[in-house]
Design an enzyme around this catalytic site. Structure first.
Site, mmCIF file in Angstrom:
data_model
loop_
_atom_site.group_PDB
_atom_site.id
_atom_site.type_symbol
_atom_site.label_atom_id
_atom_site.label_comp_id
_atom_site.label_asym_id
_atom_site.label_seq_id
_atom_site.Cartn_x
_atom_site.Cartn_y
_atom_site.Cartn_z
ATOM 1 N N ALA A 52 -43.045 -56.892 -23.611
ATOM 2 C CA ALA A 52 -44.339 -57.367 -22.888
ATOM 3 C C ALA A 52 -43.860 -58.801 -22.222
ATOM 4 C CB ALA A 52 -45.334 -57.581 -23.875
ATOM 5 N N ASP A 53 -44.633 -58.867 -21.361
ATOM 6 C CA ASP A 53 -44.650 -60.269 -20.607
ATOM 7 C C ASP A 53 -45.997 -60.698 -20.193
ATOM 8 O OD1 ASP A 53 -42.535 -62.429 -19.473
ATOM 9 O OD2 ASP A 53 -44.043 -61.944 -17.720
#
Length: 197
Positions: A80-81
């Site tokens: 994720a970011d």
């Protein structure tokens, strides 16, 4: 449905590829068994001209690709970011206290977007998505910003703040969308996607 998701995930060894304590807390809250594995120095750059919704999804998939050669047949890797997007500009993690103060001054009295991209990767499939939440800040004083930066040291957070911390209590007037997305993982959407695997 919950039982279906958990039974469905039993066929995988779930790997969370993140150092974020918030992401660990949120994934644990789903009741998913997982382990944390983080590769050092994964490139988080993105092409010039890329727009808000595309950026964290692109980086999440880029992180996932760094794990491709290590993924076992039974593994599911979650990457994720998260970015903060204000008036066409990205706010990532601040380089230091002064940059954190500048970011919070820019967010003060305005509405911004928090966008998280998530990528689910196995040895034979890859799915990704982005989730956006609008966050409106009250006007913050210099004293409030200085107190928050000195006390909470938000250098590991996009946009220099954690909504679950003091600044969220006193500064956030409203949100439209997922609160947990602002923390770093859109857990309801992730639950929906995990059920589809």
């Amino acid at each position: 449905m919950v039982k279906d998701m958990l039974e469905n995930l039993d066929k995988y060894k779930v790997v969370l590829a993140s150092n974020s304590p918030r992401r660990r807390e949120l994934l644990s809250g789903l009741g998913v068994k997982y382990e944390v594995k983080v590769l050092p120095d994964v490139d988080e750059s993105y092409p010039d001209g890329m727009e808000g919704m595309e950026i964290p999804r692109y980086i999440a998939c880029k992180k996932a690709d760094a794990y491709r050669s290590f993924i076992q047949a039974n593994e599911l890797v979650i990457t994720a970011d998260t970015i903060v997007w204000l008036e066409g500009k990205v706010m990532g993690k601040p380089a230091g206290e002064e940059e954190a103060r500048l970011m919070l001054h820019a967010l003060s009295g305005r509405t911004h977007q928090v966008i998280t991209g998530v990528c689910l990767t196995t040895s034979d499939i890859q799915r990704s998505f982005s989730t956006v939440t609008d966050v409106t800040f009250a006007t913050l004083t210099d004293e409030e910003i200085d107190y928050y930066v000195r006390t909470y040291l938000p250098m590991d957070k996009a946009g220099s703040y954690g909504i679950q911390e003091w600044i969220g209590f006193i500064g956030v007037e409203g949100i439209s969308g997922s609160y947990f997305n602002v923390m770093g993982l859109p857990i309801q959407r992730l639950y929906t996607e995990l059920r589809k695997l």
